[in-house]
Design a protein around this motif. Structure first.
Motif, PDB file in Angstrom:
ATOM      1  N   GLU A   1       0.851  -1.204   0.000  1.00 51.05           N
ATOM      2  CA  GLU A   1       0.000   0.000   0.000  1.00 51.05           C
ATOM      3  C   GLU A   1       0.884   1.252   0.000  1.00 51.05           C
ATOM      4  OE1 GLU A   1      -3.662  -0.205   2.487  1.00 51.05           O
ATOM      5  OE2 GLU A   1      -2.918   1.719   3.254  1.00 51.05           O
ATOM      6  N   ASN A   2       1.959   1.212   0.789  1.00 52.41           N
ATOM      7  CA  ASN A   2       2.886   2.349   0.864  1.00 52.41           C
ATOM      8  C   ASN A   2       3.574   2.596  -0.470  1.00 52.41           C
ATOM      9  OD1 ASN A   2       4.341   4.370   2.443  1.00 52.41           O
ATOM     10  ND2 ASN A   2       6.118   3.060   2.127  1.00 52.41           N
TER      11      ASN A   2
ATOM     12  N   GLU B   1       2.322   2.285  -3.257  1.00 51.69           N
ATOM     13  CA  GLU B   1       1.384   2.926  -4.189  1.00 51.69           C
ATOM     14  C   GLU B   1       1.243   4.418  -3.920  1.00 51.69           C
ATOM     15  OE1 GLU B   1      -2.156   0.632  -3.747  1.00 51.69           O
ATOM     16  OE2 GLU B   1      -1.285  -1.142  -4.683  1.00 51.69           O
ATOM     17  N   PHE B   2       1.929   4.912  -2.902  1.00 51.29           N
ATOM     18  CA  PHE B   2       1.979   6.347  -2.647  1.00 51.29           C
ATOM     19  C   PHE B   2       3.284   6.878  -3.226  1.00 51.29           C
ATOM     20  CE2 PHE B   2      -1.395   7.823   0.171  1.00 51.29           C
ATOM     21  CZ  PHE B   2      -2.012   6.626   0.479  1.00 51.29           C
ATOM     22  N   ILE B   3       3.160   7.983  -3.978  1.00 53.51           N
ATOM     23  CA  ILE B   3       4.359   8.553  -4.611  1.00 53.51           C
ATOM     24  C   ILE B   3       4.817   9.749  -3.801  1.00 53.51           C
ATOM     25  CG2 ILE B   3       5.129   9.737  -6.693  1.00 53.51           C
ATOM     26  CD1 ILE B   3       3.340   7.774  -8.230  1.00 53.51           C
TER      27      ILE B   3
ATOM     28  N   ARG C   1      -2.307   5.534  -5.527  1.00 53.59           N
ATOM     29  CA  ARG C   1      -3.231   5.589  -4.406  1.00 53.59           C
ATOM     30  C   ARG C   1      -3.209   6.961  -3.753  1.00 53.59           C
ATOM     31  NH1 ARG C   1      -5.596   1.450  -1.015  1.00 53.59           N
ATOM     32  NH2 ARG C   1      -4.621  -0.134  -2.289  1.00 53.59           N
ATOM     33  N   GLY C   2      -2.039   7.637  -3.802  1.00 57.07           N
ATOM     34  CA  GLY C   2      -1.927   8.957  -3.183  1.00 57.07           C
ATOM     35  C   GLY C   2      -0.589   9.590  -3.479  1.00 57.07           C
TER      36      GLY C   2
ATOM     37  N   ARG D   1       2.416  12.009  -1.647  1.00 60.02           N
ATOM     38  CA  ARG D   1       2.901  12.583  -0.391  1.00 60.02           C
ATOM     39  C   ARG D   1       3.022  14.093  -0.529  1.00 60.02           C
ATOM     40  NH1 ARG D   1       6.150   7.893  -0.884  1.00 60.02           N
ATOM     41  NH2 ARG D   1       5.568   6.346   0.669  1.00 60.02           N
TER      42      ARG D   1
END
Lengths: 192, 78
Positions: free
Chosen positions: A187-188, A190-192, B41-42, B44
């Motif tokens: 999940e992490n 998938e965060f940019i 998903r997001g 930062r």
């Protein structure tokens, strides 16, 4: 004035966590190969040595040397019985070897690593049960040719078996935690 | 609810390629492509801040909130 690094005095970089993981992973793989080879060879050698069979009968099975009838058939049956926990142990060591191979390549939080950890955990638990059964089968095999009333069926559960189960359950808990950690890592990512 | 990413528009306005932006902000070109297509998903705050610094823009220039009804109507009209 600080001296600049030259070819003869390269700049020393502190090891990263990944470097340490690789070192430990390679060390563990080496230990598994050496340990596994010695473990298998010694177990196979053991059951073809009359002297060692008597020692094992007394120490692990709980049968004194005077009570056993060591025939070739009894030796073969005992050796085959010992093969069961040995095979489970080899399977577990193979999982360790593959798991640390994945770690060395940086594949830590993966579903495959969690699966290997679970397999290792179950192999420890099954190995403990298999050892109990193997010792029981050995006691029967070594006393099978005794006169009626002198045959023995011994169920021997040792602290080693308990330790195997304890560590197996511990690893199983860690493996399920790793499943969650893998999900969080993915999940992490998938965060940019 | 959907967030539409207009990074490709800003890159065109600033005449910058994805690879240059990736090098400037320290992420991979692949991640820039995923961001442009909205397949992440997001984002930062740190990454968003660096993009705004390099492209000299505001977050509102990059991100737009489009309610689901509007986005589905827009796709029907096409």
């Amino acid at each position: 004035m600080q001296a600049m690094p030259t070819e003869k005095t390269p700049l020393l970089l502190a090891p990263t966590p990944m470097d340490r993981i690789r070192r430990i992973a390679n060390l563990m793989r080496g230990m598994v190969v050496i340990g596994g080879t010695v473990f298998v060879a010694s177990t196979l050698f053991l059951w073809f040595s009359h002297q060692w069979v008597e020692i094992v009968a007394m120490r692990d099975v709980g049968v004194d040397a005077a009570s056993i009838s060591l025939t070739p058939a009894a030796q073969w049956v005992s050796a085959l019985a010992a093969l069961v926990p040995l095979s489970v142990g080899v399977f577990g060591m193979f999982q360790v070897w593959k798991l640390f191979g994945d770690y060395a390549q940086g594949q830590i939080f993966t579903s495959q690593a969690s699966t290997r950890l679970r397999r290792l955990a179950w192999s420890l638990i099954v190995c403990a049960a298999a050892q109990v059964l193997a010792r029981t089968a050995t006691s029967l095999a070594l006393t099978f040719n005794n006169p009626p009333g002198k045959k023995m069926l011994i169920v021997n559960i040792s602290s080693t078996d308990y330790t195997f189960v304890l560590f197996g359950v511990l690893l199983l808990g860690i493996a399920w935690v790793m499943v969650e950690a893998t999900r969080l890592a993915q999940e992490n990512a998938e965060f940019i | 609810m959907s967030i539409v990413v207009h990074l490709d528009v800003m890159l065109a306005k600033r005449k910058m390629r994805s690879r240059e932006l990736a090098e400037h902000i320290g992420i991979t070109e692949q991640n820039i492509s995923l961001l442009k297509s909205g397949k992440v998903r997001g984002v930062r705050f740190d990454t968003l801040s660096r993009i705004c610094e390099v492209l000299q823009c505001q977050p509102a220039d990059l991100l737009e909130y489009v309610p689901d009804d509007e986005s589905s109507q827009a796709s029907v009209q096409r």
